[in-house]
Scaffold this motif. Structure first.
Motif, short mmCIF file in Angstrom:
data_model
loop_
_atom_site.label_atom_id
_atom_site.label_comp_id
_atom_site.label_asym_id
_atom_site.label_seq_id
_atom_site.Cartn_x
_atom_site.Cartn_y
_atom_site.Cartn_z
N ALA A 173 -7.03 6.90 -3.31
CA ALA A 173 -7.02 6.34 -1.96
C ALA A 173 -6.08 5.14 -1.85
N SER A 174 -5.36 4.85 -2.91
CA SER A 174 -4.40 3.73 -2.96
C SER A 174 -5.05 2.36 -2.87
N ARG A 175 -6.36 2.29 -3.12
CA ARG A 175 -7.01 0.97 -3.14
C ARG A 175 -6.79 0.29 -4.48
N GLU A 176 -6.52 1.06 -5.50
CA GLU A 176 -6.21 0.55 -6.85
C GLU A 176 -4.90 1.17 -7.30
N HIS A 177 -4.22 0.45 -8.17
CA HIS A 177 -2.93 0.91 -8.67
C HIS A 177 -3.04 1.42 -10.10
N GLY A 178 -4.01 0.93 -10.84
CA GLY A 178 -4.13 1.31 -12.24
C GLY A 178 -3.15 0.53 -13.11
N SER A 179 -3.26 0.74 -14.38
CA SER A 179 -2.39 0.05 -15.34
C SER A 179 -1.34 1.01 -15.86
N SER A 180 -0.35 0.48 -16.55
CA SER A 180 0.67 1.33 -17.16
C SER A 180 0.03 2.25 -18.19
N GLN A 181 -0.95 1.73 -18.93
CA GLN A 181 -1.65 2.53 -19.94
C GLN A 181 -2.39 3.70 -19.28
N ARG A 210 0.82 -1.22 0.00
CA ARG A 210 0.00 0.00 0.00
C ARG A 210 0.86 1.27 0.00
N GLU A 211 1.98 1.24 0.72
CA GLU A 211 2.86 2.42 0.77
C GLU A 211 3.39 2.76 -0.63
N GLN A 212 3.69 1.72 -1.40
CA GLN A 212 4.19 1.94 -2.76
C GLN A 212 3.08 2.55 -3.63
N ARG A 213 1.87 2.07 -3.46
CA ARG A 213 0.75 2.62 -4.23
C ARG A 213 0.50 4.08 -3.89
N ALA A 214 0.78 4.42 -2.63
CA ALA A 214 0.55 5.79 -2.18
C ALA A 214 1.38 6.80 -2.96
N THR A 215 2.53 6.39 -3.48
CA THR A 215 3.37 7.28 -4.27
C THR A 215 2.62 7.76 -5.51
N PHE A 216 2.07 6.82 -6.25
CA PHE A 216 1.31 7.17 -7.44
C PHE A 216 0.04 7.94 -7.06
N ALA A 217 -0.64 7.51 -6.01
CA ALA A 217 -1.87 8.16 -5.57
C ALA A 217 -1.62 9.63 -5.22
N ALA A 218 -0.53 9.90 -4.51
CA ALA A 218 -0.20 11.27 -4.12
C ALA A 218 0.10 12.13 -5.35
N ALA A 227 5.28 -7.46 -13.49
CA ALA A 227 4.19 -6.85 -12.75
C ALA A 227 3.71 -5.58 -13.43
N ALA A 228 4.62 -4.88 -14.10
CA ALA A 228 4.22 -3.65 -14.79
C ALA A 228 3.25 -3.95 -15.91
N GLU A 229 3.39 -5.10 -16.53
CA GLU A 229 2.49 -5.46 -17.61
C GLU A 229 1.22 -6.13 -17.13
N HIS A 230 1.27 -6.73 -15.94
CA HIS A 230 0.10 -7.46 -15.45
C HIS A 230 -0.13 -7.16 -13.98
N ASN A 231 -1.09 -6.29 -13.71
CA ASN A 231 -1.41 -5.94 -12.33
C ASN A 231 -2.55 -6.80 -11.85
N TRP A 278 3.90 9.05 -14.69
CA TRP A 278 4.44 7.81 -15.24
C TRP A 278 5.60 7.31 -14.38
N ARG A 279 6.49 8.21 -13.98
CA ARG A 279 7.63 7.81 -13.14
C ARG A 279 7.15 7.32 -11.78
N ALA A 280 6.16 8.00 -11.21
CA ALA A 280 5.62 7.57 -9.92
C ALA A 280 5.00 6.19 -10.03
N TRP A 281 4.31 5.95 -11.14
CA TRP A 281 3.69 4.62 -11.32
C TRP A 281 4.78 3.56 -11.44
N GLN A 282 5.85 3.85 -12.19
CA GLN A 282 6.93 2.89 -12.36
C GLN A 282 7.63 2.59 -11.04
N ARG A 283 7.79 3.58 -10.17
CA ARG A 283 8.45 3.37 -8.87
C ARG A 283 7.64 2.44 -7.98
#
Length: 158
Positions: A43-51, A3-11, A79-83, A67-72
């Motif tokens: 809310a970091s409940r979902e991560h979304g896709s690379s697209q 969840r902490e990793q997802r929070a990066t993209f969410a923020a 995993a980047a191709e299949h969430n 995009w960089r936040a999502w990659q981190r």
């Protein structure tokens, strides 16, 4: 993915949406996704896709920050191709497109939805009810027209 990793993209997503002065609904419309999905992402409940991350970065003119936040959040190429979404959260509408046209006295409707099943059970059917409000200022007249058309289509007296 933690969840902490997802929070990066969410923020980042929340930041850029706010910077651009968009509501969640407005961003969802631009990305052609359901507004509730934007809430899940922020809310970091979902991560979304690379697209989705790339599209959001473009729509919000974030200069690659999203995009960089999502990659981190997920370093492995597999995993980047299949969430794998979390199970048990139900069916999400990721994209929803509808068009209605009138031609020679007939309405033609087309609808396209991209769904994600986050539940534990397989989806065997997805029912959609479409109501066309022919007379928006007269709901009773629209309802009467709808009831008559259902009778004609179903050939069942009501």
């Amino acid at each position: 993915m933690e969840r902490e990793q997802r929070a990066t993209f969410a923020a980042e997503l929340t930041h850029w949406r706010s910077v651009r002065g968009l509501s969640k609904a407005a961003l969802a419309q631009r990305l052609n996704i359901d507004p509730s999905y934007v809430s899940h992402l922020e809310a970091s409940r979902e991560h979304g896709s690379s697209q989705l991350a790339r599209r959001a970065d473009t729509e919000l003119d974030a200069g690659g920050a999203l995009w960089r936040a999502w990659q981190r959040t997920d370093a492995s190429p597999q995993a980047a191709e299949h969430n794998d979404p979390p199970s048990g959260t139900g069916l999400l509408v990721l994209e929803d497109e509808a068009a209605l046209r009138y031609d020679n006295g007939r309405f033609h409707l087309s609808m396209r939805r991209l769904l994600r099943n986050n539940g534990t059970e397989p989806v065997t059917r997805y029912l959609v009810r479409i109501a066309v409000d022919r007379y928006p200022s007269e709901p009773e007249r629209s309802n009467a027209l709808y009831r008559r058309s259902v009778c004609l289509v179903d050939d069942v007296p009501h």
